[in-house]
Design an enzyme around this catalytic site. Structure first.
Site, PDB file in Angstrom:
ATOM      1  N   ASP A   1      21.712  18.493  29.366  1.00 32.39           N
ATOM      2  CA  ASP A   1      21.301  19.495  28.765  1.00 32.39           C
ATOM      3  C   ASP A   1      19.774  19.480  28.014  1.00 32.39           C
ATOM      4  O   ASP A   1      19.891  20.214  27.427  1.00 32.39           O
ATOM      5  CB  ASP A   1      22.244  19.761  28.323  1.00 32.39           C
ATOM      6  CG  ASP A   1      22.235  19.671  26.822  1.00 32.39           C
ATOM      7  OD1 ASP A   1      23.893  20.108  26.418  1.00 32.39           O
ATOM      8  OD2 ASP A   1      22.218  18.752  26.404  1.00 32.39           O
TER       9      ASP A   1
ATOM     10  N   HIS B   1       1.255   4.733  11.144  1.00 33.40           N
ATOM     11  CA  HIS B   1       0.871   2.773  11.594  1.00 33.40           C
ATOM     12  C   HIS B   1       0.259   1.690  13.161  1.00 33.40           C
ATOM     13  O   HIS B   1      -0.822   1.820  12.528  1.00 33.40           O
ATOM     14  CB  HIS B   1       1.955   1.470  10.341  1.00 33.40           C
ATOM     15  CG  HIS B   1       0.510   0.586  10.133  1.00 33.40           C
ATOM     16  ND1 HIS B   1       0.403   0.575   8.892  1.00 33.40           N
ATOM     17  CD2 HIS B   1       1.286  -0.262  10.734  1.00 33.40           C
ATOM     18  CE1 HIS B   1       0.299  -0.442   8.778  1.00 33.40           C
ATOM     19  NE2 HIS B   1       0.237  -1.564   9.830  1.00 33.40           N
ATOM     20  N   GLU B   2       1.157   1.963  13.437  1.00 25.01           N
ATOM     21  CA  GLU B   2       0.712   1.299  14.711  1.00 25.01           C
ATOM     22  C   GLU B   2      -0.215   1.289  15.849  1.00 25.01           C
ATOM     23  O   GLU B   2      -1.210   1.165  16.124  1.00 25.01           O
ATOM     24  CB  GLU B   2       2.490   0.869  15.059  1.00 25.01           C
ATOM     25  CG  GLU B   2       3.515  -0.136  14.289  1.00 25.01           C
ATOM     26  CD  GLU B   2       3.044  -0.850  13.293  1.00 25.01           C
ATOM     27  OE1 GLU B   2       2.018  -2.035  14.609  1.00 25.01           O
ATOM     28  OE2 GLU B   2       3.204  -1.154  13.170  1.00 25.01           O
TER      29      GLU B   2
ATOM     30  N   HIS C   1      -3.821   0.889  14.662  1.00 23.85           N
ATOM     31  CA  HIS C   1      -4.798  -0.188  14.945  1.00 23.85           C
ATOM     32  C   HIS C   1      -4.556  -0.451  16.083  1.00 23.85           C
ATOM     33  O   HIS C   1      -5.794  -0.862  16.874  1.00 23.85           O
ATOM     34  CB  HIS C   1      -3.369  -1.385  15.089  1.00 23.85           C
ATOM     35  CG  HIS C   1      -2.431  -2.009  13.447  1.00 23.85           C
ATOM     36  ND1 HIS C   1      -3.389  -2.836  12.654  1.00 23.85           N
ATOM     37  CD2 HIS C   1      -0.791  -1.718  13.363  1.00 23.85           C
ATOM     38  CE1 HIS C   1      -2.430  -2.864  11.699  1.00 23.85           C
ATOM     39  NE2 HIS C   1      -1.403  -2.505  12.276  1.00 23.85           N
TER      40      HIS C   1
ATOM     41  N   TYR D   1      -8.538  -9.128  12.408  1.00 21.92           N
ATOM     42  CA  TYR D   1      -7.544  -9.344  12.515  1.00 21.92           C
ATOM     43  C   TYR D   1      -6.839 -11.133  10.989  1.00 21.92           C
ATOM     44  O   TYR D   1      -6.258 -11.961  10.629  1.00 21.92           O
ATOM     45  CB  TYR D   1      -5.868  -9.739  12.973  1.00 21.92           C
ATOM     46  CG  TYR D   1      -4.788  -8.851  11.713  1.00 21.92           C
ATOM     47  CD1 TYR D   1      -3.451  -9.464  12.168  1.00 21.92           C
ATOM     48  CD2 TYR D   1      -4.824  -8.035  11.826  1.00 21.92           C
ATOM     49  CE1 TYR D   1      -2.246  -8.851  11.777  1.00 21.92           C
ATOM     50  CE2 TYR D   1      -3.515  -7.035  10.925  1.00 21.92           C
ATOM     51  CZ  TYR D   1      -3.112  -8.245  11.323  1.00 21.92           C
ATOM     52  OH  TYR D   1      -1.452  -7.083  10.279  1.00 21.92           O
TER      53      TYR D   1
ATOM     54  N   GLU E   1      -5.006  -3.501   8.412  1.00 20.00           N
ATOM     55  CA  GLU E   1      -4.033  -3.064   8.069  1.00 20.00           C
ATOM     56  C   GLU E   1      -4.089  -1.783   6.791  1.00 20.00           C
ATOM     57  O   GLU E   1      -3.103  -0.870   6.969  1.00 20.00           O
ATOM     58  CB  GLU E   1      -2.480  -4.102   7.322  1.00 20.00           C
ATOM     59  CG  GLU E   1      -2.771  -4.909   8.089  1.00 20.00           C
ATOM     60  CD  GLU E   1      -0.903  -4.203   8.682  1.00 20.00           C
ATOM     61  OE1 GLU E   1      -0.811  -4.981  10.133  1.00 20.00           O
ATOM     62  OE2 GLU E   1      -0.444  -3.998   8.483  1.00 20.00           O
TER      63      GLU E   1
ATOM     64  N   GLU F   1       1.358  11.874   8.597  1.00 22.78           N
ATOM     65  CA  GLU F   1       2.924  12.051   7.594  1.00 22.78           C
ATOM     66  C   GLU F   1       2.486  13.227   6.741  1.00 22.78           C
ATOM     67  O   GLU F   1       3.428  13.777   7.359  1.00 22.78           O
ATOM     68  CB  GLU F   1       3.786  10.483   6.930  1.00 22.78           C
ATOM     69  CG  GLU F   1       4.535  11.259   6.153  1.00 22.78           C
ATOM     70  CD  GLU F   1       5.453  10.312   5.302  1.00 22.78           C
ATOM     71  OE1 GLU F   1       5.142   9.867   4.409  1.00 22.78           O
ATOM     72  OE2 GLU F   1       6.226   9.302   5.657  1.00 22.78           O
TER      73      GLU F   1
ATOM     74  N   GLU G   1       9.200   4.231   3.727  1.00 21.32           N
ATOM     75  CA  GLU G   1      10.110   5.135   3.002  1.00 21.32           C
ATOM     76  C   GLU G   1      11.808   5.129   3.556  1.00 21.32           C
ATOM     77  O   GLU G   1      12.532   4.770   2.936  1.00 21.32           O
ATOM     78  CB  GLU G   1       9.892   5.598   1.884  1.00 21.32           C
ATOM     79  CG  GLU G   1      10.058   7.305   2.470  1.00 21.32           C
ATOM     80  CD  GLU G   1       8.190   7.761   3.072  1.00 21.32           C
ATOM     81  OE1 GLU G   1       7.877   6.660   3.274  1.00 21.32           O
ATOM     82  OE2 GLU G   1       8.424   8.670   3.260  1.00 21.32           O
TER      83      GLU G   1
ATOM     84  N   ASP H   1       0.133 -15.356   6.378  1.00 25.76           N
ATOM     85  CA  ASP H   1       0.207 -13.449   6.904  1.00 25.76           C
ATOM     86  C   ASP H   1      -1.166 -13.743   7.125  1.00 25.76           C
ATOM     87  O   ASP H   1      -2.044 -12.546   6.810  1.00 25.76           O
ATOM     88  CB  ASP H   1       0.401 -13.193   5.307  1.00 25.76           C
ATOM     89  CG  ASP H   1       0.349 -11.407   5.658  1.00 25.76           C
ATOM     90  OD1 ASP H   1       0.629 -11.132   6.803  1.00 25.76           O
ATOM     91  OD2 ASP H   1       0.396 -10.337   4.537  1.00 25.76           O
TER      92      ASP H   1
ATOM     93  N   HIS I   1      -1.255  -7.924   4.747  1.00 21.39           N
ATOM     94  CA  HIS I   1      -0.419  -7.252   4.489  1.00 21.39           C
ATOM     95  C   HIS I   1      -0.274  -6.880   2.891  1.00 21.39           C
ATOM     96  O   HIS I   1      -0.089  -6.415   2.396  1.00 21.39           O
ATOM     97  CB  HIS I   1       1.020  -7.462   4.957  1.00 21.39           C
ATOM     98  CG  HIS I   1       1.185  -7.226   6.359  1.00 21.39           C
ATOM     99  ND1 HIS I   1       0.785  -8.059   7.441  1.00 21.39           N
ATOM    100  CD2 HIS I   1       0.971  -5.714   6.953  1.00 21.39           C
ATOM    101  CE1 HIS I   1       1.266  -7.684   8.494  1.00 21.39           C
ATOM    102  NE2 HIS I   1       1.508  -6.704   8.173  1.00 21.39           N
TER     103      HIS I   1
END
Length: 808
Positions: A279, A372-373, A376, A387, A396, A407, A425, A466, A471
């Site tokens: 619906d 964020h993603e 990229h 990277y 990053e 946001e 968060e 990393d 990061h």
């Protein structure tokens, strides 16, 4: 005899006309929709004048009616179809059009729709500006095409007309009121909304102001709008797709589309399926389940919000600026069957992928994670930063920057509350966040280039290290962005003093994206980012602008390069109350400053008056409000620029904050920090009827007064004070609009100061669109409102009060 003769002639004409008409179809309002002529009754057709004559006869047009030709078409069968538009007293009648169908020089038939309008009043009561306001209130968009400079420029270029604009001009027409089914005089507006996308003709009754019809120009035959109870962003309205058996999380109003799929805890995209709802009301009862199906709404919402941000703020059509489709997959699991959810989210160059989390994370489809993603993907299509090591850290960092910006943009648009400068968060199981842009050290990131927590570059970047700390070292770019946007002064861990005056998120974002899009290359370093961002700011705002200065000084704060522009001193932002009709500041007393006054036009410059205070001393300041009649609640804020950087934005510089409805003298005690900078600085006293008033700008009711404060025995360079030190104000009697119960289900009661009578009550939703809500005897009937957050605007004839309420 004359009368009888006329009657006989008319009867004869009717008798002759009858055989002409072979067939007539009459519409719901009594007007002919189709008239077919017999072989013997076909009128000659040599052009538009003949066609108009046939229409005048068959439709019984009056002296105020005209049918004017618009266009002609000829088909393969040899028919000529001449189309006409109806006008009444020179005003276009919307949707009233007739066609004369002729072949071989004769009229075969006529068809169409027309309005019988004898006696219609064609004098407008409402002006076009007021009518447009009503039309925009109905559309309720966050942004319109004419508010986008790039869109306006594109239209002007396409039309070759520097005056071309998307802004609706308004045209008087006659149209049927959809509710009453009666023709009315109306203003017609072509309203093109950018956020959310829509385009429609909106008709406003030129006499009553009512919106009588909305006719979509942009049409989505398979489109719908879901109501989805998301996991992280409340219940949202999400465009989606009607399909066999229900509704899918797919929509095609943005670029080439937004699509969201269910991986069903597998690692296969090819076997992923649509989420389907019967619906289109995707409720928490259905989707807030053990499988976390409600995060499908978050992924869809996040992709739509990300697209909207890039389109609105940077005039970019999806991540590749070519309308690329954004696909999202939720419930992805890299190792199906192991009982552990995938604790990550990523962009793989083609689509978005979200795991459900396990030990550390909840499902990872939060709004800033989406931003964020997909950030990229933007980087991949612009700078394409490698990277690894510093370039990877900035890759990053840019994604965090876009996640935070998206946001904030979305929260501001929809009235949501989230933590802009914390990343992820919403997805943390134990609270906190992944990263803090305002305090990188909090989560183990460096706030200084090659400072604490910095990870050294490596010649062998891998997942194990990393990729050279991408990061971790992103914290430097994150903090730089925060400083440019918000501003701050202090001394960094390298012992370098800095002072950055924030320029706001919008300008900071534009500079940063120009740096990324125009100047950065795949191997860019932090030092090059400094050069490129300064150049980007110079391009946009000029070499000596406040924006370029802020960008430069923020790099000094994070240890990249040196300050080339001095921090601003002695120049303070302007501030002024717009009205002193009902209240003003009538006393300020601190030391030798002791001034009583009447209204001063919203601002008084008393900087020629000063008093001296010692660093570390306790001080008492007195102040009061003057009222014309009723005493309203006033919000007091008193600032001191302790570090003398030309603003009041630093921690501890707000020394008094509180409200009171008293006309008597108020007092508050504060402590001058021992670290306050020696010398003369600014004391600012603000009284406003709005709690949200800040240290700069204009506000509705109230007044501001500035004075000079001389600080002795302080520091050469001030550090930041820790907290607000003033004691709370005493009299807190409520003199504001009170509403209850809140949340409300059916009825909301309004109580004004002194139980005054409301002379106007207006309700707007989170988009700013007005809602028609019955009000009588202090009670607002909200039963007909959809669930959600609304704003009340109520006037007692003197003051205007604002209050929010929730409808459940």
């Amino acid at each position: 005899m004359l009368l009888l003769g006329s009657f006989a002639a008319a009867t004869a004409a009717q008798a002759q006309d009858a055989p002409r008409v072979q067939n007539k179809v009459v519409g719901p309002h009594g007007q002919p929709e189709l008239v077919q002529f017999s072989a013997a009754g076909k009128a000659a057709y040599r052009g538009t004048a003949d066609g108009e004559q046939v229409l005048r006869q068959q439709l019984a047009l009056g002296v105020d009616d005209k049918m004017l030709p618009t266009r002609v078409e000829t088909d393969a069968l040899g028919f000529t179809h001449q189309k006409y538009a109806q006008y009444y007293k020179g005003i276009r009648v919307e949707h009233a059009a007739y066609t004369v169908h002729a072949r071989g020089g004769a009229v075969e038939s006529i068809s169409g729709d027309y309005e019988q309008l004898a006696g219609l009043n064609t004098t407008p009561v409402l002006g076009v500006a007021a009518a447009l306001d009503n039309a925009l209130a109905r559309v309720g968009a966050a942004k319109y095409m004419w508010q986008d400079a790039a869109a306006e420029a594109g239209l002007q270029a396409a039309q070759g007309d520097p005056r071309a604009t998307y802004r609706p001009q308004g045209e008087l027409v006659i149209v049927r009121d959809l509710q009453t089914d009666q023709p009315v005089l109306a203003y017609k507006f072509n309203i093109y909304a950018q956020q959310p996308v829509s385009r429609a003709y909106v008709y406003v009754d030129a006499r009553s102001g009512k919106v009588v019809l909305q006719d979509a120009i942009i049409k989505h035959a398979t489109g719908a709008t879901a109501t989805f109870a998301t996991a992280y962003s409340g219940t949202r309205a999400l465009p989606d797709e009607t399909a066999t058996g229900g509704y899918h999380l797919r929509e095609y109003t943005r670029g080439n589309g937004i699509e969201t799929y269910n991986c069903k805890k597998s690692n296969s995209y090819t076997s992923a399926t649509d989420f389907i709802d019967a619906d289109n009301s995707w409720t928490a009862t259905e989707y807030n389940n053990a499988n976390y199906d409600n995060v499908a709404g978050d992924a869809h919402f996040g992709a739509q919000s990300t697209y909207d941000y890039w389109k609105a703020v940077h005039a970019r059509n999806s991540y590749d600026n070519a309308g690329a489709k954004i696909k999202s997959y939720v419930h992805f699991d890299d190792t199906p069957g192991d009982g552990k959810g995938y604790e990550n989210a990523y962009w793989d160059g083609t689509e978005m992928t979200y795991g459900d989390g396990y030990t550390t994370f909840k499902p990872l489809a939060a709004l800033d994670v989406c931003g964020h993603e997909i950030g990229h993907a933007v980087c991949e299509n612009t700078a394409n930063l490698t990277y690894a090591n510093e370039s990877g850290a900035m890759n990053e960092g840019l994604s965090d920057i876009w996640g935070a910006s998206i946001e904030k943009y979305t929260c501001d648009k929809l009235g949501l509350t989230k933590s802009t400068w914390d990343i992820g968060e919403d997805i943390m199981k134990q609270g906190g966040a992944l990263r803090s842009m305002s305090n990188p050290n909090l989560y183990g990131q460096p706030a200084l280039y090659k400072g604490k927590y910095w990870v050294a570059s490596t010649t062998s970047p891998s997942n194990a290290n990393d990729q050279g700390g991408v990061h971790t070292n992103s914290g430097v770019l994150n903090y730089w962005y925060y400083l440019v946007a918000v501003g701050k002064s202090g001394t960094n861990e390298a012992g370098t003093a800095y002072s950055v005056t924030g320029i706001g998120l919008d300008a900071t974002a534009k500079i940063t994206f120009r740096m990324e899009d125009v100047y950065m290359t795949a191997s860019s370093t932090y030092a090059q980012a400094r050069t490129y961002s300064i150049q980007a700011a110079t391009d946009l705002y000029g070499a000596t602008s406040a924006q370029t200065t802020a960008v430069t000084n923020a790099w000094t704060a994070v240890g990249v390069g040196t300050t080339t522009a001095p921090p601003p001193t002695g120049t303070y932002c302007t501030i002024k109350g717009s009205s002193q009709a009902y209240e003003w500041v009538d006393l300020v007393k601190l030391g030798t400053i002791n001034r009583t006054s009447g209204a001063d036009g919203g601002y008084y410059n008393g900087t020629a008056t000063s008093t001296t205070v010692a660093a570390g001393s306790s001080q008492t300041i007195s102040f009061s409000a003057g009222f014309k009649s009723s005493a309203y609640t006033e919000y007091w804020k008193i600032y001191i620029d302790y570090n003398q950087d030309g603003d009041f934005a630093d921690t501890g510089e707000l020394v008094v904050s509180g409200s009171s409805s008293s006309a008597g003298t108020l007092t508050s005690t504060f402590t001058v920090p021992a670290t306050a900078k020696t010398g003369s600085t600014r004391l600012r006293v603000i009284m406003s009827d709005a709690s949200a008033t800040t240290s700069c700008g204009s506000y509705s009711y109230g007044e501001t007064e500035d004075y000079t404060l001389k600080i002795s025995g302080g520091a050469a360079i001030a550090a930041e004070p820790a907290t607000l030190t003033g004691t709370p104000l005493g009299n807190e009697v409520a003199q504001t609009l009170q509403v209850y119960p809140n949340p409300a289900t059916d009825a909301l009661r309004l109580v004004l100061p002194g139980r005054a009578v409301a002379v106007s009550v207006q309700v707007t939703d989170v988009r700013g669109a007005r809602q028609a809500v019955p009000y009588a005897d202090g009670v607002l009937n909200v039963a007909g409102l959809a669930n959600g957050l609304y704003t009340l605007t109520v006037s007692d004839g003197q003051k205007v009060f604002h209050e929010r309420f929730v409808k459940r």
